[in-house]
Each structure stands twice: as C-alpha cells, then as structure tokens.
Design a protein around this motif. Structure first.
Motif, PDB file in Angstrom:
ATOM      1  N   GLU A   1      15.822 -13.422   4.332  1.00  0.00           N
ATOM      2  CA  GLU A   1      14.293 -13.426   3.588  1.00  0.00           C
ATOM      3  C   GLU A   1      13.318 -13.117   4.382  1.00  0.00           C
ATOM      4  O   GLU A   1      13.327 -12.166   5.062  1.00  0.00           O
ATOM      5  CB  GLU A   1      13.612 -15.123   4.142  1.00  0.00           C
ATOM      6  N   ALA A   2      12.810 -12.033   2.904  1.00  0.00           N
ATOM      7  CA  ALA A   2      11.224 -11.164   3.116  1.00  0.00           C
ATOM      8  C   ALA A   2      10.495 -11.824   2.569  1.00  0.00           C
ATOM      9  O   ALA A   2      10.065 -12.878   1.630  1.00  0.00           O
ATOM     10  CB  ALA A   2      11.703  -9.639   1.908  1.00  0.00           C
ATOM     11  N   VAL A   3       9.265 -11.926   3.195  1.00  0.00           N
ATOM     12  CA  VAL A   3       7.993 -11.763   3.103  1.00  0.00           C
ATOM     13  C   VAL A   3       7.142 -10.618   2.004  1.00  0.00           C
ATOM     14  O   VAL A   3       7.750  -9.894   1.917  1.00  0.00           O
ATOM     15  CB  VAL A   3       6.726 -11.570   4.474  1.00  0.00           C
ATOM     16  N   ASN A   4       6.867 -12.111   0.667  1.00  0.00           N
ATOM     17  CA  ASN A   4       6.329 -11.198  -0.079  1.00  0.00           C
ATOM     18  C   ASN A   4       4.589  -9.901   0.236  1.00  0.00           C
ATOM     19  O   ASN A   4       4.672  -8.984  -0.544  1.00  0.00           O
ATOM     20  CB  ASN A   4       5.775 -11.374  -1.570  1.00  0.00           C
ATOM     21  N   ASN A   5       3.842 -11.074   0.502  1.00  0.00           N
ATOM     22  CA  ASN A   5       2.621 -10.615   1.171  1.00  0.00           C
ATOM     23  C   ASN A   5       2.083 -11.263   1.951  1.00  0.00           C
ATOM     24  O   ASN A   5       1.286 -12.137   2.025  1.00  0.00           O
ATOM     25  CB  ASN A   5       1.601 -10.309   0.400  1.00  0.00           C
ATOM     26  N   PRO A   6       2.099  -9.934   3.272  1.00  0.00           N
ATOM     27  CA  PRO A   6       1.223 -11.021   4.977  1.00  0.00           C
ATOM     28  C   PRO A   6       0.359 -11.567   4.270  1.00  0.00           C
ATOM     29  O   PRO A   6      -0.907 -11.892   5.351  1.00  0.00           O
ATOM     30  CB  PRO A   6       2.134  -9.994   5.628  1.00  0.00           C
ATOM     31  N   GLU A   7      -1.084 -10.443   3.738  1.00  0.00           N
ATOM     32  CA  GLU A   7      -1.855 -10.568   3.623  1.00  0.00           C
ATOM     33  C   GLU A   7      -2.249 -11.293   2.437  1.00  0.00           C
ATOM     34  O   GLU A   7      -3.727 -12.275   2.474  1.00  0.00           O
ATOM     35  CB  GLU A   7      -2.604  -9.190   2.849  1.00  0.00           C
ATOM     36  N   ASP A   8      -1.305 -11.916   2.252  1.00  0.00           N
ATOM     37  CA  ASP A   8      -1.935 -13.623   0.740  1.00  0.00           C
ATOM     38  C   ASP A   8      -0.894 -15.371   1.499  1.00  0.00           C
ATOM     39  O   ASP A   8       0.216 -15.043   0.843  1.00  0.00           O
ATOM     40  CB  ASP A   8      -1.456 -12.790  -0.380  1.00  0.00           C
ATOM     41  N   PRO A   9      -1.400 -15.536   2.198  1.00  0.00           N
ATOM     42  CA  PRO A   9      -0.137 -16.532   2.214  1.00  0.00           C
ATOM     43  C   PRO A   9       0.011 -17.394   1.407  1.00  0.00           C
ATOM     44  O   PRO A   9       0.794 -17.906   1.013  1.00  0.00           O
ATOM     45  CB  PRO A   9      -1.768 -17.488   3.730  1.00  0.00           C
ATOM     46  N   THR A  10      -0.542 -17.402  -0.312  1.00  0.00           N
ATOM     47  CA  THR A  10      -0.349 -17.927  -1.268  1.00  0.00           C
ATOM     48  C   THR A  10       1.257 -17.403  -1.641  1.00  0.00           C
ATOM     49  O   THR A  10       1.717 -17.971  -2.620  1.00  0.00           O
ATOM     50  CB  THR A  10      -1.222 -18.419  -2.303  1.00  0.00           C
ATOM     51  N   ALA A  11       1.245 -16.100  -1.373  1.00  0.00           N
ATOM     52  CA  ALA A  11       2.436 -15.137  -2.030  1.00  0.00           C
ATOM     53  C   ALA A  11       3.960 -15.842  -2.050  1.00  0.00           C
ATOM     54  O   ALA A  11       4.414 -15.420  -2.538  1.00  0.00           O
ATOM     55  CB  ALA A  11       2.401 -14.018  -1.357  1.00  0.00           C
ATOM     56  N   GLY A  12       4.250 -16.026  -0.744  1.00  0.00           N
ATOM     57  CA  GLY A  12       5.384 -16.938  -0.549  1.00  0.00           C
ATOM     58  C   GLY A  12       6.162 -15.830   0.157  1.00  0.00           C
ATOM     59  O   GLY A  12       6.188 -15.069   0.572  1.00  0.00           O
ATOM     60  N   ALA A  13       7.780 -16.294  -0.555  1.00  0.00           N
ATOM     61  CA  ALA A  13       8.856 -15.330   0.060  1.00  0.00           C
ATOM     62  C   ALA A  13       9.942 -14.536  -0.620  1.00  0.00           C
ATOM     63  O   ALA A  13       9.839 -15.868  -2.054  1.00  0.00           O
ATOM     64  CB  ALA A  13       9.578 -15.616   1.328  1.00  0.00           C
ATOM     65  N   ARG A  14      10.593 -13.893  -0.198  1.00  0.00           N
ATOM     66  CA  ARG A  14      11.879 -13.692  -1.664  1.00  0.00           C
ATOM     67  C   ARG A  14      13.100 -13.683  -1.212  1.00  0.00           C
ATOM     68  O   ARG A  14      13.101 -13.555   0.685  1.00  0.00           O
ATOM     69  CB  ARG A  14      11.184 -12.609  -2.825  1.00  0.00           C
ATOM     70  N   THR A  15      14.074 -13.942  -1.538  1.00  0.00           N
ATOM     71  CA  THR A  15      15.522 -13.884  -1.153  1.00  0.00           C
ATOM     72  C   THR A  15      16.146 -12.320  -1.227  1.00  0.00           C
ATOM     73  O   THR A  15      15.921 -11.411  -2.440  1.00  0.00           O
ATOM     74  CB  THR A  15      16.673 -14.237  -0.737  1.00  0.00           C
ATOM     75  N   VAL A  16      16.139 -11.390  -0.590  1.00  0.00           N
ATOM     76  CA  VAL A  16      17.101  -9.791  -0.977  1.00  0.00           C
ATOM     77  C   VAL A  16      18.572 -10.013  -0.703  1.00  0.00           C
ATOM     78  O   VAL A  16      18.741 -10.281   0.941  1.00  0.00           O
ATOM     79  CB  VAL A  16      16.317  -8.911  -0.058  1.00  0.00           C
ATOM     80  N   PRO A  17      19.474  -9.677  -1.110  1.00  0.00           N
ATOM     81  CA  PRO A  17      20.715  -9.662  -0.530  1.00  0.00           C
ATOM     82  C   PRO A  17      21.274  -8.301   0.464  1.00  0.00           C
ATOM     83  O   PRO A  17      20.904  -6.888   0.306  1.00  0.00           O
ATOM     84  CB  PRO A  17      21.656  -9.687  -2.413  1.00  0.00           C
ATOM     85  N   PHE A  18      21.864  -8.641   0.792  1.00  0.00           N
ATOM     86  CA  PHE A  18      22.685  -7.902   1.874  1.00  0.00           C
ATOM     87  C   PHE A  18      23.906  -7.926   2.335  1.00  0.00           C
ATOM     88  O   PHE A  18      24.695  -9.166   1.681  1.00  0.00           O
ATOM     89  CB  PHE A  18      21.904  -8.318   3.693  1.00  0.00           C
ATOM     90  N   SER A  19      24.860  -6.660   1.940  1.00  0.00           N
ATOM     91  CA  SER A  19      26.387  -6.652   1.991  1.00  0.00           C
ATOM     92  C   SER A  19      26.393  -5.421   2.666  1.00  0.00           C
ATOM     93  O   SER A  19      25.742  -5.065   3.796  1.00  0.00           O
ATOM     94  CB  SER A  19      26.353  -6.744   0.608  1.00  0.00           C
ATOM     95  N   ARG A  20      27.681  -4.889   3.099  1.00  0.00           N
ATOM     96  CA  ARG A  20      28.366  -3.854   3.098  1.00  0.00           C
ATOM     97  C   ARG A  20      27.442  -2.859   3.001  1.00  0.00           C
ATOM     98  O   ARG A  20      27.936  -2.316   4.518  1.00  0.00           O
ATOM     99  CB  ARG A  20      29.877  -4.158   3.805  1.00  0.00           C
ATOM    100  N   THR A  21      27.440  -2.598   2.081  1.00  0.00           N
ATOM    101  CA  THR A  21      27.380  -1.146   1.744  1.00  0.00           C
ATOM    102  C   THR A  21      26.047  -1.372   1.037  1.00  0.00           C
ATOM    103  O   THR A  21      25.774  -1.434   0.722  1.00  0.00           O
ATOM    104  CB  THR A  21      28.414  -0.439   0.556  1.00  0.00           C
ATOM    105  N   LEU A  22      25.012   0.103   1.743  1.00  0.00           N
ATOM    106  CA  LEU A  22      23.368  -0.585   1.676  1.00  0.00           C
ATOM    107  C   LEU A  22      23.300   1.393   1.512  1.00  0.00           C
ATOM    108  O   LEU A  22      24.149   2.291   1.560  1.00  0.00           O
ATOM    109  CB  LEU A  22      23.099  -0.505   2.879  1.00  0.00           C
ATOM    110  N   TYR A  23      22.044   1.451   1.365  1.00  0.00           N
ATOM    111  CA  TYR A  23      21.627   2.767   1.153  1.00  0.00           C
ATOM    112  C   TYR A  23      20.051   2.007   1.753  1.00  0.00           C
ATOM    113  O   TYR A  23      19.046   1.825   1.763  1.00  0.00           O
ATOM    114  CB  TYR A  23      20.776   3.021  -0.682  1.00  0.00           C
ATOM    115  N   ILE A  24      20.353   3.824   2.636  1.00  0.00           N
ATOM    116  CA  ILE A  24      19.017   4.269   3.153  1.00  0.00           C
ATOM    117  C   ILE A  24      18.467   5.035   2.495  1.00  0.00           C
ATOM    118  O   ILE A  24      18.727   5.543   2.163  1.00  0.00           O
ATOM    119  CB  ILE A  24      19.221   3.724   4.781  1.00  0.00           C
TER     120      ILE A  24
END
Length: 562
Positions: free
Chosen positions: A367-390
C-alpha cells in the motif's frame, strides 16, 4: 510586499485610485493587445495577468483581448487561435470583448484624411535611406522633408491613389507633421501608413496600405474606450506620440499610457524573433518544445496556470528592468505540484536486484500513499516481487563516508516495503555492475511489527515483472549564457546548450502509469515532478521532467528578482 506575499503593484494602486476618484467616469477598461505574429511566452503571461487582474480588481472592470494585426506579412490565424487558447488556459476570459485592429481600418483611414485636411499629416516620397538621413540622430536634429509642405489637395490625392494601389511598395508613406527638431526621435514626423501590396489574413486584398503600430494602437484604444493602456518600458519614449495621436483624434476619451518593466528570465529566450529563429532552424522541436519559455512549451513541460499566475503576482511590476532567475519560477511550480500531484515510483536508470530468500512465485501488494499533502487523494497498491529495479545511483560498491544508500553488506529500506541487505554483486566482462543479490527481513514490512527498525536510508523501486518501460526527457537551460552577455554581432545560436535535452530510454515506472493520459502530472518519488507528454502511446508512456525536487529558493529563503 503586501500581506499576501505579493510584490507591490504601483499600477494597481493607480487604477484603484482612479476608480475611487471617478476618473474616466469610474470605468476601468484595460486590454491585452498582442500582435498575432508568434506564440506567447512567459513575458506575455505577466502582461496577461496584469491587464486582466487590473480589470478584476474593481467592480465592473473589463479587459479586452485585441489583436493589433496591422502587419499582413507576419500575421497568421494560427497565432490568433494559439493566443486565445493560451489566455484561456491561464484562467482568463475576455467574454464578448474580442477585437481586431483590422476591424478599424476604415475608421483609421478616415482619421488619416482628417489629419491631412488639418495639415497634421502629409505624403512623403523620400526613400527609406533618405528618411533615415533626414531624421537626424540623438545629438543632431532632423531636417524637414522637401515634401513636407505639399498642399492639402495634393496630399489627399496622393493618399487616395496609395489606397487604390497605384504606387509600388516604398514609393510613398503618410507621415505625421509634428517636429523634426524634437529631442524625442519618435516625434520627428513618424510614419502613419506604408504601402504594402500583401493580403491580410482577415481583410484579404481589400487594402494595400497599412497603418503603423504607433498610429493604430492609440487610436484603437480610443475607439474601444480603454482607460488604462499598460505597456512595457520600451514604449515610454513613445508616450508623447501616443498622447499626440489621442489629442488629434478629437475625442473625449483619453486613455492613459502606463509603462512597467518587462519580464526578463535568465538563460531564457524572450524574443519572438529569436524564438522563431530557433523553430525555423530546427534547433528546437517546435513552439511547444518544453525547453522554450513559451506558454505552450511550459504547459507541455507540466507547468500549471496556477503556478504561473502565482509567479507573476509575486514578482509584481516595477519601473526598473531586472533579471529573474529561473529558480524562482521553478519554486512556484514545485509549490503548486507538491499539493496537486500524486506520488509514484519510477526508476530512470535501472539496476536489477534479486532478493534471494524471497519466494519466486510470490507477488505482494504494497500500500502506497498517493499524496500526503492531500487527504482526499487516497492510496494505491504497488506490486512487490523477488526481482526489482532500483536506481543505479542508489548503489555504490565502495561508498564514501557520507553515502548511506545500498552497498555490499549494508541494509536499506525499500519504500513501502521491506528492509533488504546487499549480499552479492554481479558484474559483466567490463566490470560493470549488472545485478545485485540481496536478502530481505520478512518482519520489516512497512506497517508490520518491526517496521520501525532503523536504517539510514530509504530507496524507491519497481517490480521488474510488472514495471512499464518508459522514456523520460530531462531538460536543462536552453542557452549556456544570457543573451545580454553574448558579444554583439556573434551568432547567438552557437550558445544553444547541446545538453539542454537528455532522452533517457529504458526507464521503468509503476504499472498504473501504462496508459496514463497526456498532461497528467506526477511526482516521481525522490526524483522530481514529471508530466505525461503527448508523444506517449498506449503502453509506451513518455514523461517530461517539469522540475527536480530540490528548491534552491526555499532553501535560501530568497524569492526575489536578481
């Protein structure tokens, strides 16, 4: 400074005082009068905000949009539409007050006939070179043209023939009879009409004589009942001519010309002629190239009308020329986008990591916050797996003392995810790092029981299996030097910065950005603010960097002109 933080505005104070005292019958009528010979830039935005803002500052105030279209060889309907679009995008509306100087051609011609009859104007037959010689210099007075004392009848006859197209271009002009000895060169019998056998984009071939700007502009103000004619400082020396034209129009309407300093932005091209040269020579991609200070370019880059209006209000107006640093404009777009832009994770220069102790067939939704400056912006989900890019910059094999991100045998937190530790480095035959082997602590998921375990850095990431490949365009100043510092006579275009545009391919962004709509703005966490470019196609987004996260103005507390 005012209580709102805006710079003082001596013109607004003047207009409010005139309204309070009943000058001009209590009316306030301003106008934004562009020539439709190019697209608008940030300097025009200042004039738009000023003129429309002045009208909005008093009850019943009105601002006209008038096209001063008196030069048929440079004007085009494309520019007319573009200017209207830009004014509306900035948040202003002229309602039913749309005018064209070309609509007044017949009335302007009648005024010219009246000037001839009253011996205030004459037809001159000097060549252009002869006129320059007769005009004199800043230290020497001019000389009367040998044609200055033509009779009224001869002048009327010649002027009528000029209108009928009986003379080639350049053979005659109509000039005002003022004072060839005046210390103000603008009053040395200025040209009112020229012969120009060219079709006009609105009037077609109906005319082959066209009024000069200095003639048409003040009379158009009179015709429209303008009360406050606001212009930039280069027209200050033209004000006596403006007043002469108004006085000889024999009208009770007396618009007042007020000058202010134009907007100059460091390392930016603020000349329509030079902007056109950049476009015509393909040194930029077009008038909406995000490197340009055109309103279209700024819009494509991701700037908002609110940020531009706030910037214009802050810098205010003055009688002294100054140079504004681009960082000030960037401060206002950061401030605006911070409040309105959703956060997403994107990796511009990917480095693959494999979490060895993470299940190969598992995908979690973080779960990721969409915009901490805007309480109405809500949240989204971001997939997490074994292989990532940084980000490749978030890893150093031999880090300096103050580098706290990922390194061999070091832990970092993945944003919204787990704490990981680098346990191995994979390189290719050239010694370049191609992959990191890591482990994770399953008890440290964000929001979990050990989520508060301290590490010195948090980095962003995207899941390799789910990320969308994207192109990112990074912009730097278009010029390597201010135009004012470029030696006279040199080719200024050689100072175009070859690093002003960097196209970064192979970037990776969250899956939710696969089919995002052009014009939508995001904050790429830890990187900057970005806008979806119109070049995007479904599944292959293109992002323009609007501005980085770093704000030099806020850091130093300097929000002022240079």
């Amino acid at each position: 400074m005012t209580e709102s933080g805006a710079a003082s505005n001596f013109i607004r104070e003047m207009v409010l005082a005139d309204h309070a005292t009943g000058k001009h019958g209590g009316r306030v009528v301003t106008r934004f009068p562009p020539e439709p010979n190019g697209h608008l830039h940030i300097g025009h935005a200042k004039a738009i905000c000023l003129n429309f803002g002045l009208a909005q500052s008093v009850p019943g105030g009105v601002c006209h949009l008038r096209f001063d279209d008196t030069n048929p060889t440079t004007e085009d309907p494309e520019y007319v539409k573009s200017i209207q679009d830009d004014v509306k995008w900035l948040g202003f509306d002229w309602h039913d007050k749309l005018f064209y100087a070309s609509d007044y051609f017949e009335r302007l011609y009648e005024v010219a006939l009246d000037l001839i009859r009253k011996r205030h104007a004459y037809v001159d037959s000097l060549t252009a070179d002869e006129m320059r010689t007769y005009r004199g210099t800043l230290t020497e007075p001019g000389k009367n043209s040998p044609y200055r004392d033509r009779s009224v009848d001869e002048n009327l006859d010649l002027f009528a023939k000029m209108r009928r197209g009986q003379f080639p271009d350049g053979t005659h002009v109509l000039r005002a009879r003022i004072d060839m000895g005046s210390p103000n060169l603008n009053l040395r019998d200025p040209v009112l009409y020229r012969i120009r056998h060219a079709a006009h984009y609105r009037t077609g071939s109906a005319w082959c004589i066209y009024p000069s700007y200095d003639y048409a502009h003040p009379l158009s103000d009179v015709i429209e009942g303008i009360t406050h004619s606001v212009c930039t400082l280069e027209f200050e020396d033209h004000r006596p001519l403006y007043d002469w034209m108004v006085a000889h129009a024999h009208t009770s309407r007396t618009p007042q010309q007020i000058e202010f300093a134009r907007l100059n932005v460091a390392h930016a091209v603020m000349s329509k002629r030079k902007l056109l040269e950049l476009v015509d020579r393909s040194l930029v991609a077009g008038w909406d190239d995000p490197r340009l200070p055109t309103i279209k370019g700024l819009r494509r880059r991701g700037y908002t009308p609110e940020a531009i209006r706030n910037f214009c209000e802050h810098i205010g107006v003055s009688k002294r020329d100054s140079v504004i640093e681009m960082q000030l404009l960037e401060h206002f777009i950061r401030e605006d986008l911070n409040k309105r832009s959703n956060r997403v994770m994107a990796v511009l220069r990917p480095l693959k990591i494999v979490i060895e102790n993470y299940p190969e067939d598992l995908t979690e939704e973080m779960e990721a916050v969409n915009n901490p400056e805007d309480p109405t912006a809500g949240a989204r989900t971001v997939p997490f797996s074994r292989t990532l890019y940084i980000e490749r910059d978030d890893f150093l094999e031999s880090p300096p003392k103050q580098f706290f991100r990922l390194a061999p045998d070091r832990e970092v937190r993945l944003r919204y995810g787990y704490i990981i530790k680098c346990v191995g480095v994979v390189k290719d035959s050239t010694g370049t790092v191609t992959e990191l082997r890591c482990t994770y602590d399953p008890e440290t998921r964000s929001g979990g029981p050990q989520a508060q375990r301290k590490v010195k850095a948090t980095i962003h990431w995207v899941s390799a299996a789910h990320a969308v490949e994207a192109e990112v365009r990074l912009y730097n100043p278009l010029l390597t030097a201010d135009l004012a510092a470029i030696p006279a006579g040199s080719d200024w275009t050689t100072y175009v910065n070859p690093q002003s545009l960097e196209r970064v391919h192979g970037c990776r962004v969250e899956p939710g950005l696969r089919d995002t709509v052009p014009g939508v703005r995001y904050q790429f966490e830890r990187i900057g603010y970005f806008c979806v470019d119109p070049d995007s196609i479904p599944g292959k987004p293109v992002f323009n960097r609007t501005v980085s996260l770093k704000d030099a103005c806020a850091k130093t507390g300097t929000l002022a002109a240079k």
